[in-house]
Design a protein around this motif. Structure first.
Motif, PDB file in Angstrom:
ATOM      1  N   GLY A  41       8.262  -4.712  -2.439  1.00 16.83           N
ATOM      2  CA  GLY A  41       8.473  -5.135  -1.053  1.00 16.83           C
ATOM      3  C   GLY A  41       8.278  -3.997  -0.065  1.00 16.83           C
ATOM      4  N   PRO A  42       9.176  -3.845   0.919  1.00 14.60           N
ATOM      5  CA  PRO A  42       9.041  -2.774   1.915  1.00 14.60           C
ATOM      6  C   PRO A  42       9.033  -1.369   1.292  1.00 14.60           C
ATOM      7  CG  PRO A  42      10.661  -4.401   2.621  1.00 14.60           C
ATOM      8  CD  PRO A  42      10.327  -4.731   1.200  1.00 14.60           C
ATOM      9  N   LEU A  43       9.611  -1.222   0.098  1.00 14.40           N
ATOM     10  CA  LEU A  43       9.646   0.090  -0.555  1.00 14.40           C
ATOM     11  C   LEU A  43       8.278   0.534  -1.059  1.00 14.40           C
ATOM     12  CD1 LEU A  43      12.987  -0.019  -2.602  1.00 14.40           C
ATOM     13  CD2 LEU A  43      12.484   1.339  -0.552  1.00 14.40           C
ATOM     14  N   LYS A  44       7.293  -0.372  -1.004  1.00  9.72           N
ATOM     15  CA  LYS A  44       5.956   0.000  -1.492  1.00  9.72           C
ATOM     16  C   LYS A  44       5.343   1.128  -0.665  1.00  9.72           C
ATOM     17  CE  LYS A  44       3.618  -3.603   1.240  1.00  9.72           C
ATOM     18  NZ  LYS A  44       2.880  -4.886   1.155  1.00  9.72           N
ATOM     19  N   TYR A  45       5.826   1.296   0.573  1.00  8.37           N
ATOM     20  CA  TYR A  45       5.314   2.372   1.425  1.00  8.37           C
ATOM     21  C   TYR A  45       5.961   3.722   1.095  1.00  8.37           C
ATOM     22  CZ  TYR A  45       3.439  -1.522   4.075  1.00  8.37           C
ATOM     23  OH  TYR A  45       2.766  -2.666   4.435  1.00  8.37           O
ATOM     24  N   VAL A  46       6.926   3.700   0.197  1.00 11.93           N
ATOM     25  CA  VAL A  46       7.607   4.928  -0.213  1.00 11.93           C
ATOM     26  C   VAL A  46       7.376   5.208  -1.697  1.00 11.93           C
ATOM     27  CG1 VAL A  46       9.826   6.109  -0.418  1.00 11.93           C
ATOM     28  CG2 VAL A  46       9.384   4.613   1.542  1.00 11.93           C
ATOM     29  N   LEU A  47       7.575   4.178  -2.527  1.00  7.55           N
ATOM     30  CA  LEU A  47       7.453   4.341  -3.970  1.00  7.55           C
ATOM     31  C   LEU A  47       6.109   3.830  -4.474  1.00  7.55           C
ATOM     32  CD1 LEU A  47      10.930   3.285  -5.406  1.00  7.55           C
ATOM     33  CD2 LEU A  47       9.931   5.573  -5.404  1.00  7.55           C
ATOM     34  N   ASN A  48       5.473   4.606  -5.334  1.00  9.52           N
ATOM     35  CA  ASN A  48       4.287   4.122  -6.025  1.00  9.52           C
ATOM     36  C   ASN A  48       4.674   2.908  -6.866  1.00  9.52           C
ATOM     37  OD1 ASN A  48       1.672   4.000  -6.916  1.00  9.52           O
ATOM     38  ND2 ASN A  48       1.734   5.890  -8.096  1.00  9.52           N
ATOM     39  N   ASN A  49       3.745   2.016  -7.129  1.00  5.26           N
ATOM     40  CA  ASN A  49       4.079   0.763  -7.794  1.00  5.26           C
ATOM     41  C   ASN A  49       2.870   0.242  -8.559  1.00  5.26           C
ATOM     42  OD1 ASN A  49       2.590  -1.202  -5.791  1.00  5.26           O
ATOM     43  ND2 ASN A  49       3.777   0.223  -4.507  1.00  5.26           N
ATOM     44  N   PRO A  50       3.077  -0.715  -9.489  1.00  4.17           N
ATOM     45  CA  PRO A  50       1.972  -1.201 -10.319  1.00  4.17           C
ATOM     46  C   PRO A  50       0.812  -1.795  -9.524  1.00  4.17           C
ATOM     47  CG  PRO A  50       4.075  -1.894 -11.244  1.00  4.17           C
ATOM     48  CD  PRO A  50       4.384  -1.272  -9.913  1.00  4.17           C
ATOM     49  N   PRO A  87     -14.430   2.358  -3.866  1.00  2.00           N
ATOM     50  CA  PRO A  87     -15.078   2.049  -2.582  1.00  2.00           C
ATOM     51  C   PRO A  87     -16.007   3.179  -2.138  1.00  2.00           C
ATOM     52  CG  PRO A  87     -12.789   2.708  -2.245  1.00  2.00           C
ATOM     53  CD  PRO A  87     -12.972   2.554  -3.729  1.00  2.00           C
ATOM     54  N   GLU A  88     -17.002   2.836  -1.351  1.00  2.00           N
ATOM     55  CA  GLU A  88     -18.007   3.819  -0.918  1.00  2.00           C
ATOM     56  C   GLU A  88     -17.381   4.984  -0.161  1.00  2.00           C
ATOM     57  OE1 GLU A  88     -21.206   4.169  -1.540  1.00  2.00           O
ATOM     58  OE2 GLU A  88     -21.109   2.472  -2.920  1.00  2.00           O
ATOM     59  N   HIS A  89     -16.305   4.721   0.585  1.00  2.00           N
ATOM     60  CA  HIS A  89     -15.713   5.776   1.415  1.00  2.00           C
ATOM     61  C   HIS A  89     -14.800   6.711   0.617  1.00  2.00           C
ATOM     62  CE1 HIS A  89     -12.307   2.951   1.318  1.00  2.00           C
ATOM     63  NE2 HIS A  89     -11.547   3.988   1.621  1.00  2.00           N
ATOM     64  N   ALA A  90     -14.569   6.390  -0.662  1.00  2.00           N
ATOM     65  CA  ALA A  90     -13.630   7.203  -1.444  1.00  2.00           C
ATOM     66  C   ALA A  90     -14.076   7.272  -2.902  1.00  2.00           C
ATOM     67  CB  ALA A  90     -12.228   6.606  -1.346  1.00  2.00           C
ATOM     68  N   LYS A  91     -15.265   7.798  -3.110  1.00  2.00           N
ATOM     69  CA  LYS A  91     -15.831   7.840  -4.453  1.00  2.00           C
ATOM     70  C   LYS A  91     -15.098   8.804  -5.379  1.00  2.00           C
ATOM     71  CE  LYS A  91     -19.129   4.831  -4.570  1.00  2.00           C
ATOM     72  NZ  LYS A  91     -19.042   3.693  -5.524  1.00  2.00           N
ATOM     73  N   GLN A  92     -14.257   9.671  -4.822  1.00  2.00           N
ATOM     74  CA  GLN A  92     -13.506  10.614  -5.659  1.00  2.00           C
ATOM     75  C   GLN A  92     -12.076  10.147  -5.918  1.00  2.00           C
ATOM     76  OE1 GLN A  92     -14.297  14.214  -3.302  1.00  2.00           O
ATOM     77  NE2 GLN A  92     -15.512  14.985  -5.018  1.00  2.00           N
ATOM     78  N   GLY A  93     -11.778   8.915  -5.543  1.00  2.00           N
ATOM     79  CA  GLY A  93     -10.473   8.378  -5.900  1.00  2.00           C
ATOM     80  C   GLY A  93      -9.629   7.924  -4.724  1.00  2.00           C
ATOM     81  N   VAL A  94      -8.636   7.109  -5.044  1.00  2.00           N
ATOM     82  CA  VAL A  94      -7.693   6.573  -4.059  1.00  2.00           C
ATOM     83  C   VAL A  94      -6.303   6.544  -4.696  1.00  2.00           C
ATOM     84  CG1 VAL A  94      -9.404   5.141  -2.886  1.00  2.00           C
ATOM     85  CG2 VAL A  94      -8.176   4.203  -4.849  1.00  2.00           C
ATOM     86  N   ASN A  95      -5.291   6.352  -3.864  1.00  2.00           N
ATOM     87  CA  ASN A  95      -3.914   6.157  -4.346  1.00  2.00           C
ATOM     88  C   ASN A  95      -3.502   7.228  -5.365  1.00  2.00           C
ATOM     89  OD1 ASN A  95      -4.276   3.872  -2.821  1.00  2.00           O
ATOM     90  ND2 ASN A  95      -4.205   2.433  -4.528  1.00  2.00           N
ATOM     91  N   PHE A  96      -3.408   8.473  -4.896  1.00  2.00           N
ATOM     92  CA  PHE A  96      -3.137   9.600  -5.787  1.00  2.00           C
ATOM     93  C   PHE A  96      -1.648   9.800  -6.078  1.00  2.00           C
ATOM     94  CE2 PHE A  96      -7.118  10.679  -3.572  1.00  2.00           C
ATOM     95  CZ  PHE A  96      -7.961  10.832  -4.659  1.00  2.00           C
ATOM     96  N   GLY A  97      -0.779   9.004  -5.476  1.00  2.00           N
ATOM     97  CA  GLY A  97       0.651   9.190  -5.649  1.00  2.00           C
ATOM     98  C   GLY A  97       1.090   9.121  -7.094  1.00  2.00           C
ATOM     99  N   LEU A  98       2.051   9.967  -7.452  1.00  2.00           N
ATOM    100  CA  LEU A  98       2.652   9.908  -8.779  1.00  2.00           C
ATOM    101  C   LEU A  98       3.918   9.066  -8.714  1.00  2.00           C
ATOM    102  CD1 LEU A  98       0.758  12.487  -8.938  1.00  2.00           C
ATOM    103  CD2 LEU A  98       2.216  13.181 -10.831  1.00  2.00           C
ATOM    104  N   THR A  99       4.953   9.600  -8.084  1.00  2.00           N
ATOM    105  CA  THR A  99       6.190   8.838  -7.910  1.00  2.00           C
ATOM    106  C   THR A  99       6.238   8.201  -6.524  1.00  2.00           C
ATOM    107  OG1 THR A  99       7.356  10.340  -9.399  1.00  2.00           O
ATOM    108  CG2 THR A  99       8.701   8.927  -7.988  1.00  2.00           C
ATOM    109  N   LEU A 100       5.845   8.961  -5.513  1.00  2.00           N
ATOM    110  CA  LEU A 100       5.874   8.466  -4.136  1.00  2.00           C
ATOM    111  C   LEU A 100       4.492   8.005  -3.684  1.00  2.00           C
ATOM    112  CD1 LEU A 100       8.152  11.168  -2.448  1.00  2.00           C
ATOM    113  CD2 LEU A 100       8.813   8.907  -3.310  1.00  2.00           C
ATOM    114  N   SER A 101       4.472   6.915  -2.951  1.00  2.00           N
ATOM    115  CA  SER A 101       3.224   6.421  -2.354  1.00  2.00           C
ATOM    116  C   SER A 101       3.051   6.924  -0.928  1.00  2.00           C
ATOM    117  CB  SER A 101       3.216   4.893  -2.347  1.00  2.00           C
ATOM    118  OG  SER A 101       4.293   4.394  -1.547  1.00  2.00           O
ATOM    119  N   ILE A 102       4.104   7.464  -0.349  1.00  2.00           N
ATOM    120  CA  ILE A 102       4.107   7.802   1.079  1.00  2.00           C
ATOM    121  C   ILE A 102       3.024   8.812   1.441  1.00  2.00           C
ATOM    122  CG2 ILE A 102       5.840   9.639   0.863  1.00  2.00           C
ATOM    123  CD1 ILE A 102       6.988   8.627   3.549  1.00  2.00           C
TER     124      ILE A 102
END
Length: 301
Positions: free
Chosen positions: A218-227, A239-254
């Motif tokens: 839920g709202p915590l998705k902006y703080v905690l990384n999630n499945p 995606p073309e704009h991020a060929k080297q990766g996205v969503n690099f968070g380990l524990t935190l998504s922020i």
């Protein structure tokens, strides 16, 4: 004793100390026991996968389940015994010696001692700094071709499950711990219990991120990384704009939301995982571990 002999002595002490520690971990269960803690967290998250499967057609014993289970115990325990503890201690000794050349020591670089802060605040600072450094390190693993070849082991996962969390090449924690050593040493004052608390929290979140679960908190998705967020980190067609990766968070998504590396275009339940060319990537443990040594840069690139 020469400088070389002193480093050899550090390595010897590291090996004997960790071997004794490992025997104690297995023979004497306790609340902060890494060995049984890993088993408990793994069984709990696996049970959640079985009860609340996101990809309902994915088998309970998914593709590479046993390979990833082996990776879990190898990377969590045998890797430390074989190389990581000795290397970390030798690196710390080398860094201290290097500072000594300039008449300094690690204590002289310490900005403040978290022991003087309320324990909860100290733990929070330790966790935030550790996670931010590791977020940046994770980005490096994707952006530096030499490091990406090691990180491919983790991205060779084709079906996500909790144990995929600890499928990684032994070189990765060497990079993580080396880059984490200085900022943590500069803050200083952390005791073993602090490390255990933060470590098990990060372990649980990491297992959940890779599990066959369709949660985003839920709202915590902006703080905690999630499945639902992390599965896009493993998408094969980036995606073309991020060929080297996205969503690099380990524990935190922020950090991804702050630095605009977040990417969740749609429900990712059935996306193809992996990386370009993964059909030629080794499927066995020894092949994956030796891949970066055997890899040759394609001609013309």
């Amino acid at each position: 004793m020469t400088l070389q002999e002193s480093y050899i002595e550090v390595v010897k002490r590291s090996y004997s100390g960790y071997w004794n520690y490992l025997k104690h971990e297995i023979s004497a269960p306790d609340w902060d026991n890494y060995f049984y803690g890993l088993i408990a967290v793994s069984l709990l998250v696996w049970l959640l996968e079985i009860i609340f499967p996101w990809r309902k057609k994915q088998p309970i014993f998914r593709k590479d389940f046993w390979l990833d289970t082996f990776y879990m115990f190898f990377n969590f325990f045998l890797l430390n015994l074989i190389v990581l503890i000795a290397l970390s201690n030798a690196t710390a000794a080398f860094f201290d010696d290097l500072l000594g050349v300039f008449g300094l020591h690690i204590g002289s670089l310490q900005l403040f001692d978290v022991d003087r802060l309320p324990r909860v605040l100290g733990l929070f600072i330790f966790f935030i700094i550790s996670d931010f450094v590791q977020w940046n390190t994770h980005r490096l693993l994707h952006k530096v071709p030499f490091l990406w070849n090691f990180h491919k082991v983790h991205h060779s996962v084709k079906q996500m499950g909790f144990a995929a969390h600890l499928r990684y090449h032994w070189m990765e924690p060497v990079v993580y711990k080396s880059l984490l050593y200085i900022p943590i040493a500069i803050i200083g004052g952390f005791d073993a219990q602090d490390v255990v608390i933060v470590h098990f929290f990060a372990l649980a979140i990491g297992h959940l991120n890779h599990a066959n679960l369709g949660w985003d908190y839920g709202p915590l998705k902006y703080v905690l990384n999630n499945p639902k967020m992390h599965i896009w980190h493993h998408v094969k067609a980036l995606p073309e704009h991020a060929k080297q990766g996205v969503n690099f968070g380990l524990t935190l998504s922020i950090w991804d939301y702050i630095f605009k590396t977040d990417y969740i275009p749609e429900d990712g339940r059935d996306i193809e995982l992996g990386f370009e060319g993964d059909e030629n990537f080794p499927k066995d443990f020894m092949g994956q571990e030796s891949y970066p040594i055997r890899w040759k840069k394609p001609s013309g690139s």
